[in-house]
Design a protein around this motif. Structure first.
Motif, PDB file in Angstrom:
ATOM      1  N   THR A  83       1.125  -0.942  -0.181  1.00  0.00           N
ATOM      2  CA  THR A  83      -0.033  -0.155  -0.402  1.00  0.00           C
ATOM      3  C   THR A  83       1.019   1.146  -0.171  1.00  0.00           C
ATOM      4  O   THR A  83       1.729   1.639   0.530  1.00  0.00           O
ATOM      5  CB  THR A  83      -0.818   0.186   0.979  1.00  0.00           C
ATOM      6  OG1 THR A  83       0.248  -0.170   3.011  1.00  0.00           O
ATOM      7  CG2 THR A  83      -2.096  -1.610   1.779  1.00  0.00           C
ATOM      8  N   SER A  89      -6.097   2.134   5.909  1.00  0.00           N
ATOM      9  CA  SER A  89      -7.006   1.051   5.770  1.00  0.00           C
ATOM     10  C   SER A  89      -7.651   1.255   3.476  1.00  0.00           C
ATOM     11  O   SER A  89      -7.569   2.312   3.305  1.00  0.00           O
ATOM     12  CB  SER A  89      -8.165   1.020   6.789  1.00  0.00           C
ATOM     13  OG  SER A  89      -9.633   2.736   6.141  1.00  0.00           O
ATOM     14  N   ALA A 108      -3.863  -8.805   4.765  1.00  0.00           N
ATOM     15  CA  ALA A 108      -3.112  -8.085   5.288  1.00  0.00           C
ATOM     16  C   ALA A 108      -2.011  -7.910   5.423  1.00  0.00           C
ATOM     17  O   ALA A 108      -1.705  -8.341   6.561  1.00  0.00           O
ATOM     18  CB  ALA A 108      -3.778  -6.561   6.302  1.00  0.00           C
ATOM     19  N   VAL A 133      -4.604  -1.556   7.326  1.00  0.00           N
ATOM     20  CA  VAL A 133      -3.376  -1.908   6.985  1.00  0.00           C
ATOM     21  C   VAL A 133      -2.641  -1.860   8.532  1.00  0.00           C
ATOM     22  O   VAL A 133      -2.069  -0.928   8.939  1.00  0.00           O
ATOM     23  CB  VAL A 133      -2.932  -0.668   6.023  1.00  0.00           C
ATOM     24  CG1 VAL A 133      -1.766  -1.132   5.346  1.00  0.00           C
ATOM     25  CG2 VAL A 133      -3.540  -1.286   4.602  1.00  0.00           C
ATOM     26  N   ILE A 140      -1.484  -6.104   0.559  1.00  0.00           N
ATOM     27  CA  ILE A 140      -3.158  -6.487   0.893  1.00  0.00           C
ATOM     28  C   ILE A 140      -3.659  -7.607  -0.054  1.00  0.00           C
ATOM     29  O   ILE A 140      -3.142  -7.571  -1.207  1.00  0.00           O
ATOM     30  CB  ILE A 140      -3.840  -5.252   0.766  1.00  0.00           C
ATOM     31  CG1 ILE A 140      -4.073  -4.945  -0.701  1.00  0.00           C
ATOM     32  CG2 ILE A 140      -3.553  -4.389   2.075  1.00  0.00           C
ATOM     33  CD1 ILE A 140      -4.953  -3.299  -1.118  1.00  0.00           C
ATOM     34  N   TYR A 159      -9.573  -2.564  -4.985  1.00  0.00           N
ATOM     35  CA  TYR A 159      -8.614  -2.532  -3.349  1.00  0.00           C
ATOM     36  C   TYR A 159      -8.947  -0.125  -4.136  1.00  0.00           C
ATOM     37  O   TYR A 159      -8.278   0.160  -4.787  1.00  0.00           O
ATOM     38  CB  TYR A 159      -7.187  -2.453  -4.204  1.00  0.00           C
ATOM     39  CG  TYR A 159      -7.101  -4.534  -3.840  1.00  0.00           C
ATOM     40  CD1 TYR A 159      -7.898  -4.861  -2.709  1.00  0.00           C
ATOM     41  CD2 TYR A 159      -6.170  -4.474  -4.822  1.00  0.00           C
ATOM     42  CE1 TYR A 159      -7.268  -6.136  -2.743  1.00  0.00           C
ATOM     43  CE2 TYR A 159      -5.942  -5.822  -5.048  1.00  0.00           C
ATOM     44  CZ  TYR A 159      -6.528  -6.667  -3.427  1.00  0.00           C
ATOM     45  OH  TYR A 159      -6.371  -8.223  -3.849  1.00  0.00           O
TER      46      TYR A 159
END
Length: 167
Positions: A83, A89, A108, A133, A140, A159
């Motif tokens: 991420t 999140s 995650a 996260v 993820i 996502y």
């Protein structure tokens, strides 16, 4: 054996509305229950495109981290490697077509997220869940298993950034 959908980054802007639990939203959108046969080039592409069109039609103005689509197979999934900085999140959205049902699991940072698991009817409606996260740059992902091995249809997933730390 895993079948992976094509993954693409997104240039969408804006933030999604906050959500803290799994939900199914809306009526079947764009689901036609087509008679296309999964596993054929034209039929497989058509059902995957149909599922992808459902997501694109219903989800606008969200910062996309990636997504994909494909034909339902006995087990499939995707892992997004990391991420972006500051993301705390992510919203995971999934839809499928062709009837039947799919069981979903989310991960995650390489660990299962039981609160983000669920089942989705393949009728064109959306499964949406929030995934926290656990650390910066965490991976993820999801895995999906059709309840019936003979499931026909397509799927699409995406996502989206849900929450970010302020700089």
């Amino acid at each position: 054996m895993f079948g992976a959908g094509a993954c693409s980054g997104g240039g969408e802007s804006g933030l999604p509305s906050s959500s803290s639990s799994s939900s199914r939203t809306g009526e079947p959108a764009g689901a036609t229950g087509s008679g296309a046969v999964a596993g054929t080039d034209s039929g497989g592409t058509a059902v995957a495109d149909e599922a992808k069109a459902v997501l694109e039609k219903l989800l606008v103005e969200r910062e996309s981290l990636g997504g994909g689509s494909g034909v339902l197979v006995p087990q499939f999934g995707n892992t997004h490697p990391a991420t972006p900085d500051g993301v705390v999140s992510v919203t995971f959205v999934f839809t499928c077509t062709g009837g039947g049902e799919v069981k979903l699991r989310n991960k995650a940072g390489g660990k299962d997220v039981p609160s983000a698991a669920g089942a989705q009817k393949c009728d064109g409606s959306l499964f949406q869940t929030s995934v926290d996260v656990p650390e910066p740059d965490a991976s993820i992902g999801f895995t999906a298993t059709p309840v019936e091995e003979s499931a026909d249809g397509g799927y699409a997933y995406a996502y989206y950034v849900e929450k970010k730390n302020l700089p």
